[in-house]
Design a protein around this motif. Structure first.
Motif, PDB file in Angstrom:
ATOM      1  N   GLU A 220      22.806  21.430  26.186  1.00 11.69           N
ATOM      2  CA  GLU A 220      22.530  21.756  27.427  1.00 11.69           C
ATOM      3  C   GLU A 220      23.706  21.419  28.475  1.00 11.69           C
ATOM      4  O   GLU A 220      24.376  20.688  28.522  1.00 11.69           O
TER       5      GLU A 220
ATOM      6  N   VAL B 159      27.205  31.368  32.712  1.00  8.92           N
ATOM      7  CA  VAL B 159      26.420  30.200  32.372  1.00  8.92           C
ATOM      8  C   VAL B 159      26.316  29.435  33.499  1.00  8.92           C
ATOM      9  O   VAL B 159      27.060  29.465  34.487  1.00  8.92           O
TER      10      VAL B 159
ATOM     11  N   ASP C 179      21.308  25.635  31.459  1.00  7.61           N
ATOM     12  CA  ASP C 179      21.036  26.532  30.447  1.00  7.61           C
ATOM     13  C   ASP C 179      21.129  25.747  29.106  1.00  7.61           C
ATOM     14  O   ASP C 179      21.770  24.981  28.978  1.00  7.61           O
ATOM     15  N   ARG C 180      20.335  26.133  28.158  1.00  8.19           N
ATOM     16  CA  ARG C 180      20.427  25.774  26.746  1.00  8.19           C
ATOM     17  C   ARG C 180      21.435  26.694  26.005  1.00  8.19           C
ATOM     18  O   ARG C 180      21.070  27.705  26.028  1.00  8.19           O
TER      19      ARG C 180
ATOM     20  N   ILE D 218      23.282  32.332  25.143  1.00  3.15           N
ATOM     21  CA  ILE D 218      22.243  31.482  25.920  1.00  3.15           C
ATOM     22  C   ILE D 218      21.010  31.550  25.292  1.00  3.15           C
ATOM     23  O   ILE D 218      20.465  32.622  24.912  1.00  3.15           O
ATOM     24  N   LEU D 219      20.109  30.397  24.951  1.00  2.00           N
ATOM     25  CA  LEU D 219      18.941  30.394  24.415  1.00  2.00           C
ATOM     26  C   LEU D 219      17.731  30.573  25.392  1.00  2.00           C
ATOM     27  O   LEU D 219      17.943  30.051  26.635  1.00  2.00           O
ATOM     28  N   GLU D 220      16.695  31.424  25.413  1.00  2.50           N
ATOM     29  CA  GLU D 220      15.913  31.546  26.325  1.00  2.50           C
ATOM     30  C   GLU D 220      14.733  31.422  26.111  1.00  2.50           C
ATOM     31  O   GLU D 220      14.311  31.256  24.919  1.00  2.50           O
TER      32      GLU D 220
END
Length: 95
Positions: A39, A59, A63-64, A93-95
């Motif tokens: 994170e 980023v 954001d993960r 970036i993971l959503e």
């Protein structure tokens, strides 16, 4: 936080690895690999282009993200482990 990253660097807190895999096998601490997911805690202002313009960061804090296995530099701030890395080391970036 008592640190602010410069240029295109970000401060990331590594997310904890899961203790149990899908098959129900429990993995001991000695066999775990470092997770490549984290994170974003803090973000620098961005990188200066050759023309002198500031390129904004993709980023933001919260954001993960996914990053490379050997990306960044491990640091310890206030008894917490963080990674300082360049934005280029972030894979997605993971959503």
């Amino acid at each position: 936080m008592k640190i602010r990253p410069l240029q295109d660097r970000v401060i990331v807190k590594r997310l904890e690895a899961k203790d149990v895999v899908k098959g129900g096998i429990i993995i001991p601490d000695t066999a775990k690999e470092k997770p490549q997911e984290g994170e974003v805690i803090a973000v620098g202002p961005g990188k200066m282009s050759k023309e002198g313009n500031l390129q904004p960061m993709n980023v933001k804090a919260g954001d993960r993200i996914l990053f490379g296995k050997y990306a960044g530099t491990d640091v310890k701030i206030d008894d917490e482990d963080y990674i300082i890395m360049r934005e280029d080391d972030i894979l997605g970036i993971l959503e």
